[in-house]
Design a protein around this motif. Structure first.
Motif, PDB file in Angstrom:
ATOM      1  N   GLY A  73      44.608  36.201  39.687  1.00 19.63           N
ATOM      2  CA  GLY A  73      43.531  36.791  39.804  1.00 19.63           C
ATOM      3  C   GLY A  73      43.927  38.258  39.214  1.00 19.63           C
ATOM      4  O   GLY A  73      42.994  39.082  39.824  1.00 19.63           O
ATOM      5  N   SER A  80      44.124  42.027  38.413  1.00 20.84           N
ATOM      6  CA  SER A  80      43.145  43.005  37.795  1.00 20.84           C
ATOM      7  C   SER A  80      43.870  44.400  37.989  1.00 20.84           C
ATOM      8  O   SER A  80      44.888  44.614  38.576  1.00 20.84           O
ATOM      9  CB  SER A  80      41.772  43.267  38.744  1.00 20.84           C
ATOM     10  OG  SER A  80      42.175  43.257  39.944  1.00 20.84           O
ATOM     11  N   THR A 137      35.853  35.908  33.625  1.00 24.41           N
ATOM     12  CA  THR A 137      34.764  34.993  34.104  1.00 24.41           C
ATOM     13  C   THR A 137      35.696  33.472  34.644  1.00 24.41           C
ATOM     14  O   THR A 137      35.490  33.090  35.652  1.00 24.41           O
ATOM     15  CB  THR A 137      33.763  34.607  33.072  1.00 24.41           C
ATOM     16  OG1 THR A 137      32.914  35.611  32.800  1.00 24.41           O
ATOM     17  CG2 THR A 137      32.947  33.414  33.668  1.00 24.41           C
ATOM     18  N   GLN A 153      38.792  33.488  35.512  1.00 24.63           N
ATOM     19  CA  GLN A 153      39.267  33.813  36.630  1.00 24.63           C
ATOM     20  C   GLN A 153      38.567  33.906  37.823  1.00 24.63           C
ATOM     21  O   GLN A 153      38.863  33.200  38.955  1.00 24.63           O
ATOM     22  CB  GLN A 153      40.212  35.322  36.683  1.00 24.63           C
ATOM     23  CG  GLN A 153      41.204  35.389  35.697  1.00 24.63           C
ATOM     24  CD  GLN A 153      41.802  36.663  35.663  1.00 24.63           C
ATOM     25  OE1 GLN A 153      41.240  37.737  34.979  1.00 24.63           O
ATOM     26  NE2 GLN A 153      43.077  37.013  36.191  1.00 24.63           N
ATOM     27  N   GLN A 154      37.442  34.185  37.691  1.00 18.59           N
ATOM     28  CA  GLN A 154      36.500  34.178  39.043  1.00 18.59           C
ATOM     29  C   GLN A 154      36.153  32.879  39.378  1.00 18.59           C
ATOM     30  O   GLN A 154      35.983  32.605  40.624  1.00 18.59           O
ATOM     31  CB  GLN A 154      35.178  34.909  38.702  1.00 18.59           C
ATOM     32  CG  GLN A 154      35.345  36.366  38.457  1.00 18.59           C
ATOM     33  CD  GLN A 154      34.232  36.992  37.887  1.00 18.59           C
ATOM     34  OE1 GLN A 154      33.059  36.641  37.732  1.00 18.59           O
ATOM     35  NE2 GLN A 154      34.059  38.360  37.479  1.00 18.59           N
ATOM     36  N   LYS A 155      36.193  31.770  38.335  1.00 20.10           N
ATOM     37  CA  LYS A 155      35.760  30.384  38.821  1.00 20.10           C
ATOM     38  C   LYS A 155      37.088  29.747  39.173  1.00 20.10           C
ATOM     39  O   LYS A 155      36.827  28.682  40.117  1.00 20.10           O
ATOM     40  CB  LYS A 155      35.099  29.799  37.605  1.00 20.10           C
ATOM     41  CG  LYS A 155      34.024  30.340  37.144  1.00 20.10           C
ATOM     42  CD  LYS A 155      32.798  30.204  38.061  1.00 20.10           C
ATOM     43  CE  LYS A 155      31.452  30.705  37.454  1.00 20.10           C
ATOM     44  NZ  LYS A 155      30.339  30.526  38.574  1.00 20.10           N
TER      45      LYS A 155
END
Length: 542
Positions: free
Chosen positions: A282, A284, A506, A508-510
């Protein structure tokens, strides 16, 4: 109807594959396949820093992974596997023929280590990297500008130059050279045309000095000045590179038929394992992802439209090498878990030499299982003191800051009261001091680090090592709830490539795992670790 993708992570000792269910957003199955020839130590000479891997280890591992992942799937479910993403170690190049086949798969080269993959940790090319750095000092353009200003013996051109000088037969039989991270997807696609190989930007930028700013790879003139034998090849090897969200091709029909897979199954462009690990973790902007395995790889990303910051002495900064449209920064340590394994083997050797015939399998397994548990218990009881034993972490040279793979480790503070627990404690601290020096290099160039995520075997298995890291960095360390983060990074790219998610962010978020544990720094050790770190820097400067 279920939809699946597969992520495959090729590490140093084994390959790991996961079957990911996109509807329920979970790993349905995972398989680990060890490399049998590597496990036997074949084709390696540690005393010469030679580490080679046979392509058959990779081919057999892929077969084992496919058989394991697919064994419980119906015929219909196998057809719902839509994409496969892969990552590998790097820089791990291999000489290939005109049909993109590694030379070691040919009968006349099957036992020739120079015809095999030159593993990332192979340091036989120290002389060649020194020569490259000498040329770079006076050459224009400065091809090392985006590679930290120093070229490493661990990287692509150093290794190729060493092999073509050492082995005339390999030189004459080779048509080009591929990174492992390019060969694996190419093998899965069954491609036999070198011009159709989609070279990944991650390995090209960080290991081969590819950059759009100087129109791609180093010029033919540069390479011929380094070694005239490069005239044997059509230069440059390639010009265009691709990020991992791109599709490399569709699966080889023979592989699809063998395993009952769809002939439309997509294979995505590869990358270096740690970089996919950062995506799977994840990553960032301003978050450092630290992959803690046999070595370490430390990664950051920054938006392209920010003011360009050139950081000296790291392993490169490349547009799109981690996530498209971001600059990917890489640093790392050339030995981490390897340091602890060295100490383990050092202690085991004399015992085995003396008691070898009397030690049964159960004895050896008990020793193996309990070794680090006992050492950790001993080290945990020792409160850090200003005059403690201090090591540098250069057991396999120094990768960052300022690559110098010829460096050896040093120690200060031994006495007749030094016990194994003291040594283990100092080794763990040394690896953490090396991590701190990397962070300080980024900070010296005004690169902000707002948080740290740790992944990899050490992060998962050694709370003691992670706590020491937090104490020495004086930062919180987030450890994720997954043992397959690198493979999950490949899943992120594979799922995005088939349109399952609108963006990498998106996906990564899931897909990315949650934080399993947060290690908070122990403030009571701050002052003494400042003293020990100063001693580490003094020892490193000797």
């Amino acid at each position: 109807m279920k939809t699946y993708v597969i992520g495959i992570d090729f590490g140093t000792d084994s390959a790991r594959g996961i079957l990911y269910h996109l509807t329920s957003l979970r790993v349905e199955k995972q398989v680990l396949a060890e490399f049998p020839r590597w496990k036997k130590g074949l084709y390696c000479k540690p005393e010469n820093n030679q580490y080679r891997q046979h392509p058959l280890d990779y081919i057999e591992a892929l077969a084992e992974i496919f058989n394991g992942l697919l064994s419980d799937l119906s015929k219909e479910e196998r057809l719902q596997i839509k994409a496969i993403g892969t990552n590998t170690t790097g820089s791990t190049p291999v000489a290939v023929d005109a049909e993109v086949q590694p030379l070691a798969l040919l009968e006349e080269f099957k036992d020739n280590p120079n015809a095999m993959f030159v593993l990332w940790k192979d340091h036989t090319a120290l002389k060649e990297s020194d020569e490259i750095n000498q040329i770079l000092k006076t050459y224009s353009p400065d091809y090392s500008l985006y590679s930290g200003g120093i070229y490493s013996s661990e990287w692509y051109w150093s290794k190729i130059t060493h092999i073509i000088r050492e082995d005339e037969a390999v030189l004459n039989a080779s048509y080009s050279w591929l990174e492992q991270s390019d060969w694996v997807p190419n093998y899965l696609c069954g491609n036999t045309a070198i011009d159709l190989v989609k070279r990944n930007r991650c390995a090209a930028g960080h290991k081969a000095m590819w950059n759009e700013a100087h129109e791609g790879l180093p010029s033919p003139a540069f390479l011929l000045e380094l070694e005239p034998k490069f005239e044997r090849y059509q230069l440059p090897f390639y010009q265009e590179t691709f990020t991992s969200d791109a599709v490399f091709g569709t699966i080889d029909p023979s592989i699809a038929e063998k395993y009952g897979l769809s002939k439309d199954l997509k294979i995505t462009v590869g990358a270096i394992d740690a970089h996919h690990g950062a995506v799977g973790a994840g990553i960032s902007p301003n978050i450092l992802v630290k992959v803690m395995g046999t070595s370490t790889c430390d990664m950051l990303i920054a938006l392209k439209n920010m003011e360009e910051i050139i950081v000296d002495g790291i392993c490169g900064q490349v547009d799109g090498s981690i996530i498209p449209d971001y600059i990917g920064y890489e640093a790392g340590q050339s030995a981490y878990g390897d340091v602890f394994q060295w100490f383990k083997q050092l202690q085991m050797k004399t015992m085995i030499d003396i008691l070898g015939d009397t030690l049964n399998k159960e004895d050896m397994e008990r020793w193996d299982e309990r070794f680090f548990t006992i050492l950790t218990e001993q080290a945990s009881k020792l409160n850090p003191q200003a005059d403690d034993l201090v090591f540098t972490d250069y057991f396999n040279g120094r990768r960052t800051p300022d690559a110098n793979l010829a460096l050896k480790s040093a120690a200060d503070g031994f006495s007749l009261s030094t016990e194994p627990g003291h040594i283990f404690k100092a080794l763990v601290e040394a690896t953490a001091f090396g991590s701190r020096s990397i962070i300080e290099r980024f900070q010296a160039f005004n690169v902000n680090i707002a948080g740290v995520i740790a992944i990899g075997g050490i992060a998962e298995k050694s709370p003691y090592a992670v706590q020491v890291l937090a104490d020495i960095l004086q930062r919180e360390i987030n450890v994720l709830k997954s043992d397959q983060v690198c493979a999950l990074g490949s899943v992120v790219f594979a799922s995005t490539a088939i349109g399952a998610f609108e963006s990498i962010a998106t996906a990564q978020q899931k897909i990315c795992p949650r934080i399993a544990r947060i290690y908070k720094p122990n403030l009571k050790n701050k002052e003494v670790y400042e003293t020990l770190y100063t001693r580490y820097l003094e020892l490193a400067a000797v």
